[in-house]
Design a protein around this motif. Structure first.
Motif, PDB file in Angstrom:
ATOM      1  N   VAL A 154       0.861  -1.174   0.000  1.00 14.98           N
ATOM      2  CA  VAL A 154       0.000   0.000   0.000  1.00 14.98           C
ATOM      3  C   VAL A 154       0.901   1.228   0.000  1.00 14.98           C
ATOM      4  CG1 VAL A 154      -1.736   1.332   1.255  1.00 14.98           C
ATOM      5  CG2 VAL A 154      -1.853  -1.168   1.244  1.00 14.98           C
ATOM      6  N   VAL A 155       0.658   2.133  -0.949  1.00 18.65           N
ATOM      7  CA  VAL A 155       1.409   3.385  -1.020  1.00 18.65           C
ATOM      8  C   VAL A 155       0.514   4.481  -0.454  1.00 18.65           C
ATOM      9  CG1 VAL A 155       2.568   5.046  -2.504  1.00 18.65           C
ATOM     10  CG2 VAL A 155       2.696   2.592  -3.035  1.00 18.65           C
ATOM     11  N   LEU A 156       0.942   5.047   0.674  1.00 24.39           N
ATOM     12  CA  LEU A 156       0.187   6.108   1.346  1.00 24.39           C
ATOM     13  C   LEU A 156       0.805   7.445   1.009  1.00 24.39           C
ATOM     14  CD1 LEU A 156      -1.979   6.988   3.475  1.00 24.39           C
ATOM     15  CD2 LEU A 156      -0.161   6.766   5.199  1.00 24.39           C
TER      16      LEU A 156
ATOM     17  N   LEU B 299       4.308   1.788   2.515  1.00 21.09           N
ATOM     18  CA  LEU B 299       5.305   2.861   2.497  1.00 21.09           C
ATOM     19  C   LEU B 299       4.600   4.184   2.304  1.00 21.09           C
ATOM     20  CD1 LEU B 299       5.711   3.819  -0.650  1.00 21.09           C
ATOM     21  CD2 LEU B 299       7.288   1.915  -0.748  1.00 21.09           C
ATOM     22  N   VAL B 300       5.328   5.257   2.638  1.00 16.72           N
ATOM     23  CA  VAL B 300       4.763   6.604   2.608  1.00 16.72           C
ATOM     24  C   VAL B 300       5.513   7.450   1.582  1.00 16.72           C
ATOM     25  CG1 VAL B 300       4.529   8.756   3.930  1.00 16.72           C
ATOM     26  CG2 VAL B 300       3.936   6.568   4.993  1.00 16.72           C
ATOM     27  N   LEU B 301       4.759   8.141   0.742  1.00 24.58           N
ATOM     28  CA  LEU B 301       5.319   9.177  -0.122  1.00 24.58           C
ATOM     29  C   LEU B 301       4.911  10.516   0.484  1.00 24.58           C
ATOM     30  CD1 LEU B 301       4.578   7.894  -3.761  1.00 24.58           C
ATOM     31  CD2 LEU B 301       6.602   7.500  -2.347  1.00 24.58           C
ATOM     32  N   ASP B 302       5.880  11.222   1.056  1.00 18.58           N
ATOM     33  CA  ASP B 302       5.650  12.521   1.678  1.00 18.58           C
ATOM     34  C   ASP B 302       5.773  13.573   0.579  1.00 18.58           C
ATOM     35  OD1 ASP B 302       5.949  14.974   2.923  1.00 18.58           O
ATOM     36  OD2 ASP B 302       7.368  14.278   4.427  1.00 18.58           O
TER      37      ASP B 302
ATOM     38  N   VAL C 166      -4.596   8.477   0.832  1.00 16.97           N
ATOM     39  CA  VAL C 166      -4.030   9.791   1.172  1.00 16.97           C
ATOM     40  C   VAL C 166      -4.313  10.119   2.629  1.00 16.97           C
ATOM     41  CG1 VAL C 166      -4.142  12.278   0.730  1.00 16.97           C
ATOM     42  CG2 VAL C 166      -4.263  10.667  -1.185  1.00 16.97           C
ATOM     43  N   ALA C 167      -3.253  10.556   3.334  1.00 16.85           N
ATOM     44  CA  ALA C 167      -3.393  11.064   4.693  1.00 16.85           C
ATOM     45  C   ALA C 167      -3.019  12.550   4.681  1.00 16.85           C
ATOM     46  CB  ALA C 167      -2.490  10.304   5.662  1.00 16.85           C
TER      47      ALA C 167
ATOM     48  N   ILE D 200      -3.482   4.324  11.581  1.00 18.40           N
ATOM     49  CA  ILE D 200      -3.382   4.233  10.117  1.00 18.40           C
ATOM     50  C   ILE D 200      -2.505   3.052   9.718  1.00 18.40           C
ATOM     51  CG2 ILE D 200      -2.503   5.383   8.042  1.00 18.40           C
ATOM     52  CD1 ILE D 200      -3.395   8.045   9.392  1.00 18.40           C
ATOM     53  N   ILE D 201      -1.376   2.886  10.409  1.00 21.46           N
ATOM     54  CA  ILE D 201      -0.490   1.756  10.109  1.00 21.46           C
ATOM     55  C   ILE D 201      -1.229   0.441  10.332  1.00 21.46           C
ATOM     56  CG2 ILE D 201       1.592   0.523  10.843  1.00 21.46           C
ATOM     57  CD1 ILE D 201       2.815   3.305  11.483  1.00 21.46           C
ATOM     58  N   ALA D 202      -1.959   0.339  11.439  1.00 20.58           N
ATOM     59  CA  ALA D 202      -2.705  -0.887  11.738  1.00 20.58           C
ATOM     60  C   ALA D 202      -3.785  -1.145  10.695  1.00 20.58           C
ATOM     61  CB  ALA D 202      -3.329  -0.794  13.128  1.00 20.58           C
ATOM     62  N   CYS D 203      -4.413  -0.086  10.223  1.00 18.49           N
ATOM     63  CA  CYS D 203      -5.482  -0.215   9.227  1.00 18.49           C
ATOM     64  C   CYS D 203      -4.935  -0.671   7.873  1.00 18.49           C
ATOM     65  CB  CYS D 203      -6.187   1.139   9.091  1.00 18.49           C
ATOM     66  SG  CYS D 203      -7.448   1.192   7.805  1.00 18.49           S
ATOM     67  N   LEU D 204      -3.784  -0.114   7.482  1.00 16.19           N
ATOM     68  CA  LEU D 204      -3.273  -0.382   6.140  1.00 16.19           C
ATOM     69  C   LEU D 204      -2.323  -1.572   6.062  1.00 16.19           C
ATOM     70  CD1 LEU D 204      -2.668   3.269   4.873  1.00 16.19           C
ATOM     71  CD2 LEU D 204      -4.630   1.769   4.479  1.00 16.19           C
ATOM     72  N   SER D 205      -1.731  -1.948   7.183  1.00 15.67           N
ATOM     73  CA  SER D 205      -0.861  -3.126   7.191  1.00 15.67           C
ATOM     74  C   SER D 205      -1.069  -3.859   8.502  1.00 15.67           C
ATOM     75  CB  SER D 205       0.604  -2.741   7.005  1.00 15.67           C
ATOM     76  OG  SER D 205       1.016  -1.810   7.981  1.00 15.67           O
ATOM     77  N   PRO D 206      -2.186  -4.610   8.620  1.00 15.23           N
ATOM     78  CA  PRO D 206      -2.578  -5.226   9.904  1.00 15.23           C
ATOM     79  C   PRO D 206      -1.494  -6.110  10.508  1.00 15.23           C
ATOM     80  CG  PRO D 206      -4.333  -5.423   8.293  1.00 15.23           C
ATOM     81  CD  PRO D 206      -3.142  -4.863   7.568  1.00 15.23           C
ATOM     82  N   ALA D 207      -0.607  -6.655   9.688  1.00 13.46           N
ATOM     83  CA  ALA D 207       0.416  -7.553  10.229  1.00 13.46           C
ATOM     84  C   ALA D 207       1.627  -6.774  10.728  1.00 13.46           C
ATOM     85  CB  ALA D 207       0.874  -8.540   9.158  1.00 13.46           C
ATOM     86  N   HIS D 208       1.632  -5.444  10.513  1.00 13.19           N
ATOM     87  CA  HIS D 208       2.791  -4.625  10.871  1.00 13.19           C
ATOM     88  C   HIS D 208       2.954  -4.604  12.382  1.00 13.19           C
ATOM     89  CE1 HIS D 208       5.726  -1.391  10.026  1.00 13.19           C
ATOM     90  NE2 HIS D 208       5.396  -0.987  11.248  1.00 13.19           N
ATOM     91  N   ASP D 209       4.174  -4.819  12.837  1.00 11.14           N
ATOM     92  CA  ASP D 209       4.478  -4.775  14.273  1.00 11.14           C
ATOM     93  C   ASP D 209       4.885  -3.358  14.643  1.00 11.14           C
ATOM     94  OD1 ASP D 209       5.189  -5.205  16.853  1.00 11.14           O
ATOM     95  OD2 ASP D 209       7.025  -6.322  16.419  1.00 11.14           O
ATOM     96  N   SER D 210       3.959  -2.617  15.233  1.00  8.18           N
ATOM     97  CA  SER D 210       4.266  -1.235  15.606  1.00  8.18           C
ATOM     98  C   SER D 210       4.513  -1.135  17.089  1.00  8.18           C
ATOM     99  CB  SER D 210       3.126  -0.307  15.185  1.00  8.18           C
ATOM    100  OG  SER D 210       1.932  -0.679  15.815  1.00  8.18           O
TER     101      SER D 210
END
Length: 197
Positions: A2-4, A106-109, A125-126, A187-197
């Motif tokens: 997912v590209v945010l 990943l994030v494109l700022d 988009v955030a 947002i991280i949890a929503c877009l990459s549920p398996a992500h360990d934050s």
């Protein structure tokens, strides 16, 4: 993957939010940082910028204040500058995407994501947003900033209310850092549920 796309008007706290994503292990492409690099000492764009805007560069790189004075409020000059900068940034962005093609998020700022059509590059988009008075205080607190310059910059940016209306996520930065961090974590949890934050 997912590209945010991360965006927000001047003084909204976008750089701080980008760092928060990075602290959680999300790769962040910082378009402004890339521009600084391209315009810095030995930057790839120095010669072209000097040719187009004589006297705006030195051995230290582009004099950003002098260059801003040459292009702000002058659409033809701004277009000439963008024609130099945007293709170079696009090449760097493509290389970044290739390097990180196996990550879940990943994030494109991109500061002018809506204004310059960058929303076509992203999946979601955030928008980073703060109350107008907070934004104004932050920006006018910057060295060399004036109310007139701030208004000129704002005139080139889509209004915050419109950005928020077009966003998939709004990240508020008018409160505490922890409240902003909570928004980033969600947002991280929503877009990459398996992500360990």
């Amino acid at each position: 993957m997912v590209v945010l796309g991360l965006t927000g008007s001047i003084g909204m706290g976008k750089s701080t939010v980008a760092r928060m994503f990075a602290e959680h292990g999300v790769p962040v492409f910082d378009a402004d940082a890339v521009v600084h690099q391209l315009q810095g000492p030995d930057g790839a764009l120095l010669a072209d910028i000097e040719a187009a805007f004589p006297g705006t560069t030195s051995g230290r790189g582009v004099d950003r204040g002098a260059l801003a004075e040459r292009v702000l409020g002058r659409p033809d000059a701004l277009h000439r500058l963008e024609a130099l900068v945007h293709p170079a940034v696009a090449l760097e962005r493509e290389a970044f995407l290739e390097r990180h093609r196996d990550v879940p998020l990943l994030v494109l700022d991109i500061p002018l994501l809506f204004e310059k059509g960058g929303w076509n590059l992203v999946d979601k988009v955030a928008v980073v947003s703060a109350p107008a008075e907070v934004q104004r205080d932050r920006v006018l607190g910057r060295p060399g900033m004036t109310a007139e310059k701030f208004e000129r910059i704002l005139s080139l940016q889509m209004p915050d209310s419109e950005k928020r209306a077009r966003a998939d996520f709004v990240i508020p930065t008018g409160g505490t850092f922890e409240e902003t961090r909570d928004s980033v974590r969600r947002i991280i949890a929503c877009l990459s549920p398996a992500h360990d934050s």
